[in-house]
Every structure is written in structure tokens, then in C-alpha cells.
Design a protein around this motif. Structure first.
Motif: not given
Length: 378
Positions: A78-79, A84-87, A102-106
Motif C-alpha cells: 500500500r505504501s 501493477v503487482v507481479q508475483t 487486500l492492499a487495493g491493487v487492481r
């Protein structure tokens, strides 16, 4: 405005996924990259930091997740306020994907690197996490990026959301992996190998999945055919400290033919020192070492695992896993070509280079990832 991509990976030690993530971050120019390691900075963390990227290390044990550390990850994501988040890999897909939501990333993208999920080949905990991820795959990720066609098919079969599965093969920095006769000659001289020796190599850590014993059995068969060769085993755990391996080599009568080199940092130079690279694994996803060797103009043979055949482009250079006789036959065939037909051997080397340039360059990989990330960001 440049979009921000936060990568979440289990760790940053020496490994295929870790290397691909690093190459991707270093060569991507269309996004800002931040890396979160669930464990420590490993091998690649300092390199990424020196290149100007932010690297966070959480010191977690991904095999023993806790609610406290999960929400620490949520707060960190969130900070960073990523677009985008790529795992990368199962633990990070599951923990990082849930934390990102949960952090609100779409926009969340999973990365799959395994092509085998079978009892005896994969850890029970790994299979469990993969099956749990399959149940969540319709909700957590926007897209699931696999490194290999085999990986896509395997995960569709165990229940991953098929419409979300896609394939982006690994890409390689061809300014690093390229023909370099001088570097290869230096490695040969260092290891007391003659310029006319037939030098076989296997680059990869000592691990049951790499099946070095299959390779050694094949080499014993090659030696029985009165073929003279030297074989370099390069990687973590492949040194004289590995007493069991040393004894096995001696029992096969290969102590004068097999050289345990251990881990090295100059893999492109090592690939240039080889005449033939042999992959003997019983399981792979997208075996990087084949593409790296071929980019250097070093022909390869391989067990037919993961996307090995897709990389090689030559069915005759593949054989079944765990079949040392078949592997020996392929090695012998290519030795005969090397020995008896220099023009055919040079043509084979050129074909290797051309295939990697056309299909597996770093530029092709980066463009594909950026197209995924940026085409779905508002």
C-alpha cells in the motif's frame, strides 16, 4: 506518466526465476520497478539496488506464513502505491497476490515457473500451495504468466483458470551470452583442457531434479565406446566436497574424465569453453541453461522435459528422462558429427545462435511483459 510495477518473489538467491526477474527489471524502460523479497536480498538484491531500484526484504519464512507478516506485506504494498503487482513462484503468488488484493491493487499478475507437480518430484507443501492457488486463481490474478507451454498445460490440468493462463518464454541478454572464443579458451587453459579436447558440460546445481547420476551413467556408456572426452560439472554442490558424488564418479571409472568445477560466476565464458552442453534433468520448466549455451554457439542435448524441445528445435537432440542409454546415444551421435564433419558442426553452432536470437532475446521477453502490464492499466 510511468507506471509502477511491484515485484514480489520468495527470495533473490541464484535461480532461474530470480535471474529472469532481474533481467526484466534491468531492461524494462516502460515502467518503474520495485522488488519485494519475502526472504532476504540473496544474490540479486545488491545488483538491483546498485541499478537504482528499491528492494525490500521482509525476512519471512514463506513456508510458515503468519497473519502479522502478511499484513506487514499489505502495508508495504500500500505504501508503494503500485499500478501493477507481479508475483513470482508459488509462495509469492499466494501470499503476494492476496496481500496485493487486500492492499487495493487492481492489477495482479502471477508468475509460474514449475512444469511438474507430481509426488516424488515436487515437495508435498509445494503441491499443496499450488492446488490452493488453483482454487483462488479465478479471483486473485488478472493473468497468470507461465514460463513454458508445459507449465501452462500442467496448471490448467490441476484447476488453474485456463482463460487467464498465458506463456512468455524467458529472454536472454545476448550482449552477455554470445560467442567468445577467447573467453572459452581462457577457461579451458585454467582447467587444463586442450584446444582439441571434446569438452562436455552440465551447468546446474546439485539437486535430485537435475539427475546428475543419469548423466554419469550415460557418460560411462560413452566411455565404453572408447570415446575420449572431458566433462565439466558446474554449479552449487558440484565440488570435491560432495563425497557421495565423488565416490559415484570413481565407481563408474570416470574420475579422469569428469571434473567437478563447483559454482562459478562466469557462466558465459564457461559455455564458450564447451563443445556440447548436456541437460540430464528429470524435471524442468523452461531450462535457461540450454538457451544460454546455444546463444554462445554451443550445441545442446537434453532430456525431453519442460520446454527443452521448444528451445532446442531439434527432436533428435532430445531423449526421454531417466534413460541413460538414450542420452548416451545422443551424445555419441553429436560427438561423431563434431569429430567427422567440421562443416556440419559449424552449421549446427550457427543454427543454435540464430534460434535464440529470433525467439528468446531479452527484448522479446520485455516487450511481452510490458504489453501485459501496461495494456491493462487505466
Amino acid at each position: 506518466m510511468t507506471k509502477k510495477v511491484v515485484h514480489i518473489i520468495t527470495g533473490l538467491n541464484d535461480g532461474g526465476a530470480e535471474g529472469v526477474l532481474t533481467r526484466l527489471c534491468l531492461h524494462s524502460k516502460q515502467a518503474q520497478h520495485v522488488v519485494i523479497s519475502l526472504m532476504d536480498e540473496g544474490k540479486y538484491g545488491p545488483l538491483l539496488t546498485r541499478s537504482g531500484m528499491t528492494v525490500h526484504c521482509l525476512g519471512m519464512n514463506p513456508g510458515k506464513p503468519s497473519i502479522v507478516r502478511l499484513f506487514r506485506l499489505v502495508r508495504l504494498i500500500r505504501s508503494e502505491q503500485p499500478d501493477v503487482v507481479q508475483t513470482w513462484m508459488y509462495h509469492a503468488d499466494l501470499l503476494g497476490g492476496i496481500a496485493a488484493r487486500l492492499a487495493g491493487v487492481r492489477r495482479v499478475f502471477w508468475g509460474i515457473r514449475h512444469s511438474t507437480l507430481e509426488k516424488g518430484k515436487s515437495k508435498r507443501s509445494t503441491i499443496m500451495i499450488a492446488r490452493l492457488s488453483a482454487l483462488l486463481s479465478s479471483w486473485v490474478p488478472d493473468q497468470i504468466i507461465c514460463c513454458a507451454n508445459k507449465a501452462r498445460d500442467v496448471h490448467a490440468d490441476i484447476g488453474y483458470s485456463a482463460p487467464k493462463l498465458s506463456v512468455i518464454p524467458n529472454g536472454y541478454d545476448l550482449s552477455c551470452f554470445r560467442p567468445d572464443a577467447a573467453a572459452g579458451a581462457d577457461v579451458r587453459a585454467e582447467l587444463s583442457l586442450g584446444p582439441n579436447d571434446f569438452v562436455i558440460g552440465n551447468v546446474g546445481r546439485f539437486d535430485p531434479l537435475k539427475d546428475h547420476f543419469n548423466l554419469l551413467q550415460a557418460l560411462a556408456r560413452v566411455a565404453e565406446c572408447k570415446i575420449t572426452f572431458r566433462c565439466l560439472l558446474i554449479g552449487k554442490g558440484l565440488s570435491s566436497d560432495n563425497v557421495g558424488l565423488v565416490k559415484h564418479i570413481a565407481a563408474l571409472g570416470l574420475q579422469d574424465s569428469v571434473l567437478l568445477v563447483g559454482q562459478r560466476s562466469d557462466v558465459p565464458a564457461v559455455m564458450n569453453a564447451l563443445d556440447l552442453h548436456v541437460l540430464s534433468s528429470l524435471s524442468e520448466g523452461f531450462p535457461n541453461v540450454l538457451a544460454e549455451a546455444m546463444a554462445c554457439g554451443t550445441p545442446c542435448v537434453s532430456t525431453d522435459v519442460g520446454d527443452a524441445l521448444e528451445i532446442l528445435g531439434d527432436q533428435e537432440a532430445c531423449c526421454p528422462a531417466r534413460d541413460s542409454e538414450a542420452l548416451a546415444d545422443v551424445i555419441i551421435k553429436l560427438f561423431r558429427e563434431w569429430q567427422d564433419s567440421p562443416s556440419a558442426w559449424l552449421a549446427r553452432k550457427d543454427t543454435c545462435i540464430q534460434r535464440i536470437e529470433e525467439r528468446f532475446s531479452i527484448e522479446v521477453m520485455v516487450e511481452a511483459y510490458e504489453a501485459c502490464w501496461l495494456s491493462t492499466v487505466d
